[in-house]
Scaffold this motif. Sequence first.
Motif, PDB file in Angstrom:
ATOM      1  N   PHE A   1     -92.828  46.847  34.467  1.00  0.00           N
ATOM      2  CA  PHE A   1     -91.941  46.502  35.591  1.00  0.00           C
ATOM      3  C   PHE A   1     -91.182  45.221  35.262  1.00  0.00           C
TER       4      PHE A   1
ATOM      5  N   ALA B   1     -89.876  42.139  36.104  1.00  0.00           N
ATOM      6  CA  ALA B   1     -89.921  41.110  37.158  1.00  0.00           C
ATOM      7  C   ALA B   1     -88.777  40.119  36.969  1.00  0.00           C
TER       8      ALA B   1
ATOM      9  N   PRO C   1     -84.901  37.780  48.169  1.00  0.00           N
ATOM     10  CA  PRO C   1     -85.942  38.483  48.933  1.00  0.00           C
ATOM     11  C   PRO C   1     -87.288  38.469  48.201  1.00  0.00           C
ATOM     12  N   ASN C   2     -88.333  38.837  48.900  1.00  0.00           N
ATOM     13  CA  ASN C   2     -89.658  38.942  48.286  1.00  0.00           C
ATOM     14  C   ASN C   2     -89.587  39.844  47.070  1.00  0.00           C
TER      15      ASN C   2
ATOM     16  N   THR D   1     -92.177  34.040  39.427  1.00  0.00           N
ATOM     17  CA  THR D   1     -92.264  34.286  37.981  1.00  0.00           C
ATOM     18  C   THR D   1     -91.335  33.338  37.225  1.00  0.00           C
TER      19      THR D   1
HETATM   20  P1  ADP Z   1     -90.910  36.291  44.447  1.00  0.00           P
HETATM   21  O1  ADP Z   1     -91.587  34.976  44.154  1.00  0.00           O
HETATM   22  O2  ADP Z   1     -89.421  36.193  44.444  1.00  0.00           O
HETATM   23  O3  ADP Z   1     -91.420  36.954  45.687  1.00  0.00           O
HETATM   24  P2  ADP Z   1     -92.399  37.232  42.139  1.00  0.00           P
HETATM   25  O4  ADP Z   1     -91.938  36.458  40.966  1.00  0.00           O
HETATM   26  O5  ADP Z   1     -93.695  36.822  42.766  1.00  0.00           O
HETATM   27  O6  ADP Z   1     -91.247  37.286  43.238  1.00  0.00           O
HETATM   28  O7  ADP Z   1     -92.568  38.749  41.741  1.00  0.00           O
HETATM   29  C1  ADP Z   1     -91.555  39.513  41.134  1.00  0.00           C
HETATM   30  C2  ADP Z   1     -92.087  40.910  40.880  1.00  0.00           C
HETATM   31  O8  ADP Z   1     -93.012  40.878  39.802  1.00  0.00           O
HETATM   32  C3  ADP Z   1     -92.825  41.479  42.067  1.00  0.00           C
HETATM   33  O9  ADP Z   1     -92.505  42.849  42.175  1.00  0.00           O
HETATM   34  C4  ADP Z   1     -94.276  41.291  41.700  1.00  0.00           C
HETATM   35  O10 ADP Z   1     -95.082  42.300  42.277  1.00  0.00           O
HETATM   36  C5  ADP Z   1     -94.274  41.379  40.190  1.00  0.00           C
HETATM   37  N1  ADP Z   1     -95.301  40.536  39.578  1.00  0.00           N
HETATM   38  C6  ADP Z   1     -95.329  39.184  39.586  1.00  0.00           C
HETATM   39  N2  ADP Z   1     -96.400  38.729  38.915  1.00  0.00           N
HETATM   40  C7  ADP Z   1     -97.078  39.820  38.482  1.00  0.00           C
HETATM   41  C8  ADP Z   1     -98.280  40.025  37.711  1.00  0.00           C
HETATM   42  N3  ADP Z   1     -99.007  39.005  37.259  1.00  0.00           N
HETATM   43  N4  ADP Z   1     -98.662  41.308  37.474  1.00  0.00           N
HETATM   44  C9  ADP Z   1     -97.939  42.348  37.923  1.00  0.00           C
HETATM   45  N5  ADP Z   1     -96.792  42.226  38.627  1.00  0.00           N
HETATM   46  C10 ADP Z   1     -96.372  40.983  38.911  1.00  0.00           C
END
Ligand code: ADP
Length: 246
Positions: A18, A20, A39-40, A46
């Motif tokens: 995926f 990110a 958005p979320n 990341t």
């Molecule tokens: P935000 O902070 O903007 O809400 P994130 O950076 O937390 O976004 O997440 C971006 C995408 O990456 C999301 O779909 C999240 O589920 C995925 N994601 C983030 N970290 C991980 C991880 N360690 N393992 C799997 N998926 C992840």
Amino acid sequence: MSGSLLYLSGVGKSFDGFRAIDNLSLVVFPGELRAVIGPNGAGKTTMMDIITGKTRPDEGEVFWKESVDLTRADEVETARLGIGRKFQKPSVIESLTVAENLELALKGPRGVAARLFGRRGETEAREIARLLALVRLEEARDAPAGSLSHGQKQWLEIGMLLAQDPELLLVDEPAAGMTDAETMRTAELLREIAGRHAVVVVEHDMEFVRALGCKVTVLHQGRVLAEGSLEHVSANPEVIEVYLGR
Ligand code: ADP
């Protein structure tokens, strides 16, 4: 980019296939105040993990001051370089007073205690007074940190991070859970500290972003969808569709 403090170009990061972060580029200059919205799931956390060396990107360039390759640095190294990170949840030591928390923070590797020789006590006291005034906690100086309001705890933690004199401060949703007055006060505080420190703020609260009055970067699906003033990005049809039009 010439004169940049932080430079990200073509950065990508996948988790189990995926994307990110997808071809993300971002430039932050010394002393700049920048809001990052989206958005979320947009990739904001990341992105901050990559900047601080918590997460290693799969591809792309991440440079500090045009010369230090941050893709090879870990969190200890990025902190030493001058990248401070404020997580959402404050991590002050509740049983210690406000001043004691700051005193402890000053003893970190980039604190004034490490930077200056001689008359250390006096210098530390001056620095604590400066930080207390900056984060508006002078009156709470001798109160246990545990007795502070949620907003005050956030300010104390910002003060503790500033004790390390970061050149870049990353702040994650500082206004979450704050009263309106605390939110506005936090925007004022971040505006005050920018200039001496570059500040990148990840935030959801649009009123707060408006009060910051700075350049805004809109993230969506791991890449930059729009960048510019809040007025400029708010008028972007793609931004309206994915984010502001909800
Ligand atoms: P935000 O902070 O903007 O809400 P994130 O950076 O937390 O976004 O997440 C971006 C995408 O990456 C999301 O779909 C999240 O589920 C995925 N994601 C983030 N970290 C991980 C991880 N360690 N393992 C799997 N998926 C992840």
